[in-house]
Design a protein around this motif. Sequence first.
Motif, mmCIF file in Angstrom:
data_model
loop_
_atom_site.group_PDB
_atom_site.id
_atom_site.type_symbol
_atom_site.label_atom_id
_atom_site.label_comp_id
_atom_site.label_asym_id
_atom_site.label_seq_id
_atom_site.Cartn_x
_atom_site.Cartn_y
_atom_site.Cartn_z
ATOM 1 N N PRO A 131 1.977 -3.066 -0.669
ATOM 2 C CA PRO A 131 2.232 -1.625 -0.822
ATOM 3 C C PRO A 131 2.293 -1.160 -2.263
ATOM 4 O O PRO A 131 2.031 0.014 -2.546
ATOM 5 C CB PRO A 131 3.588 -1.449 -0.127
ATOM 6 C CG PRO A 131 4.229 -2.794 -0.177
ATOM 7 C CD PRO A 131 3.099 -3.768 -0.040
ATOM 8 N N GLU A 132 2.642 -2.053 -3.205
ATOM 9 C CA GLU A 132 2.790 -1.635 -4.592
ATOM 10 C C GLU A 132 1.503 -1.769 -5.398
ATOM 11 O O GLU A 132 1.457 -1.414 -6.575
ATOM 12 C CB GLU A 132 3.896 -2.465 -5.259
ATOM 13 C CG GLU A 132 5.267 -2.248 -4.626
ATOM 14 C CD GLU A 132 6.339 -3.091 -5.281
ATOM 15 O OE1 GLU A 132 6.005 -3.880 -6.186
ATOM 16 O OE2 GLU A 132 7.513 -2.956 -4.903
ATOM 17 N N GLU A 133 0.442 -2.271 -4.782
ATOM 18 C CA GLU A 133 -0.811 -2.491 -5.498
ATOM 19 C C GLU A 133 -1.768 -1.316 -5.293
ATOM 20 O O GLU A 133 -1.840 -0.733 -4.208
ATOM 21 C CB GLU A 133 -1.474 -3.780 -5.009
ATOM 22 C CG GLU A 133 -2.718 -4.176 -5.776
ATOM 23 C CD GLU A 133 -3.293 -5.503 -5.308
ATOM 24 O OE1 GLU A 133 -4.433 -5.819 -5.690
ATOM 25 O OE2 GLU A 133 -2.600 -6.208 -4.561
ATOM 26 N N THR A 134 -2.493 -0.956 -6.321
ATOM 27 C CA THR A 134 -3.503 0.099 -6.221
ATOM 28 C C THR A 134 -4.861 -0.465 -6.630
ATOM 29 O O THR A 134 -4.964 -1.289 -7.546
ATOM 30 C CB THR A 134 -3.159 1.290 -7.133
ATOM 31 O OG1 THR A 134 -3.030 0.831 -8.483
ATOM 32 C CG2 THR A 134 -1.858 1.948 -6.697
ATOM 33 N N LEU A 135 -5.900 -0.016 -5.928
ATOM 34 C CA LEU A 135 -7.272 -0.426 -6.227
ATOM 35 C C LEU A 135 -8.150 0.808 -6.320
ATOM 36 O O LEU A 135 -7.922 1.796 -5.608
ATOM 37 C CB LEU A 135 -7.815 -1.349 -5.130
ATOM 38 C CG LEU A 135 -7.141 -2.712 -4.916
ATOM 39 C CD1 LEU A 135 -7.814 -3.449 -3.763
ATOM 40 C CD2 LEU A 135 -7.199 -3.555 -6.182
ATOM 41 N N ASN A 136 -9.182 0.754 -7.181
ATOM 42 C CA ASN A 136 -10.149 1.841 -7.183
ATOM 43 C C ASN A 136 -11.150 1.603 -6.046
ATOM 44 O O ASN A 136 -11.103 0.580 -5.351
ATOM 45 C CB ASN A 136 -10.847 1.960 -8.538
ATOM 46 C CG ASN A 136 -11.586 0.684 -8.932
ATOM 47 O OD1 ASN A 136 -12.208 0.028 -8.087
ATOM 48 N ND2 ASN A 136 -11.529 0.333 -10.214
ATOM 49 N N LEU A 137 -12.066 2.548 -5.852
ATOM 50 C CA LEU A 137 -12.980 2.464 -4.714
ATOM 51 C C LEU A 137 -13.864 1.221 -4.761
ATOM 52 O O LEU A 137 -14.109 0.578 -3.727
ATOM 53 C CB LEU A 137 -13.851 3.718 -4.650
ATOM 54 C CG LEU A 137 -13.196 4.963 -4.037
ATOM 55 C CD1 LEU A 137 -14.156 6.139 -4.086
ATOM 56 C CD2 LEU A 137 -12.771 4.691 -2.602
ATOM 57 N N VAL A 192 11.884 4.319 -3.271
ATOM 58 C CA VAL A 192 10.975 4.288 -2.126
ATOM 59 C C VAL A 192 9.582 4.707 -2.556
ATOM 60 O O VAL A 192 8.582 4.101 -2.158
ATOM 61 C CB VAL A 192 11.498 5.203 -0.997
ATOM 62 C CG1 VAL A 192 10.499 5.265 0.157
ATOM 63 C CG2 VAL A 192 12.852 4.709 -0.502
ATOM 64 N N ALA A 193 9.499 5.725 -3.383
ATOM 65 C CA ALA A 193 8.195 6.202 -3.865
ATOM 66 C C ALA A 193 7.462 5.104 -4.625
ATOM 67 O O ALA A 193 6.271 4.850 -4.379
ATOM 68 C CB ALA A 193 8.380 7.432 -4.745
ATOM 69 N N MET A 194 8.141 4.435 -5.513
ATOM 70 C CA MET A 194 7.504 3.378 -6.305
ATOM 71 C C MET A 194 7.113 2.192 -5.440
ATOM 72 O O MET A 194 6.090 1.545 -5.692
ATOM 73 C CB MET A 194 8.433 2.943 -7.438
ATOM 74 C CG MET A 194 8.556 3.970 -8.549
ATOM 75 S SD MET A 194 9.500 3.379 -9.980
ATOM 76 C CE MET A 194 11.149 3.284 -9.280
ATOM 77 N N HIS A 195 7.898 1.916 -4.404
ATOM 78 C CA HIS A 195 7.563 0.812 -3.508
ATOM 79 C C HIS A 195 6.226 1.024 -2.827
ATOM 80 O O HIS A 195 5.519 0.076 -2.493
ATOM 81 C CB HIS A 195 8.667 0.642 -2.462
ATOM 82 C CG HIS A 195 8.418 -0.467 -1.493
ATOM 83 N ND1 HIS A 195 8.278 -0.269 -0.136
ATOM 84 C CD2 HIS A 195 8.258 -1.808 -1.684
ATOM 85 C CE1 HIS A 195 8.046 -1.418 0.461
ATOM 86 N NE2 HIS A 195 8.035 -2.371 -0.441
#
Length: 232
Positions: A131-137, A192-195
């Motif tokens: 949940p804390e990881e972000t990826l580009n397209l 919660v938002a950061m999680h």
Amino acid sequence: MTACNPLQVQAFNTADVAEQIRATPGWVQHYQQMSARHFAGRVRYLDLQGVEIYEEQMNNALFSRWLSGTLTRLAQTLDPPSKEALTQQLLEDCLYILDNACVCLDHASLQRRAEERKIMKRVAEWAADTPEETLNLLELSQLAGVSLRQLQQAFKAYTGMSPTHWLRLRRLNSARRELLSRTASNTMVAQVAMHWSFWHFGRFSSSYRALFQELPSQTLARKHSGPCRRSS
């Protein structure tokens, strides 16, 4: 329905996707609110001693319209069929509807739908596990094992939106579920938002309010109540 009628159709009115899930105990269901509005749901339930019939008023598909009419007639009639006869008829009607739904798609379309589901499943599993990881397209398409174009086409066909929009809505729903499960005394909305990968608190609150029609702090402070139940 009068007291002399042995078939009791139970009705549950819900105001949140979490309440909608609690109204169908024993079922494993996962709901995401993907449109900006107040949630209003309804579940009707009929126990035929061995076969449980549920109708949810969140879907306007053919099956839902047919089932809604069936339960409405049962709730109004004073001389319903026996449970055994009704069970058999409902099962036959369900099989007929499902069989006709399958033949509406040719083999190529069915295969394409299957591939789209696999792509969605890979991305959904990643989103749930990290949940804390972000990826580009581009990174998301590599994760799914498809090209960027295939990823975008699958999401457009399956959800009607882009992968990034779907992912943001999914994580907003996850944040809402976490807020509903916590108590205000030992929880900070920012945590919660950061999680769930929302690093800009102001944007998170704005997006959350646009989707759920209330602030995250209001969700956290709200007392929980079960779905309103009545017999028809």
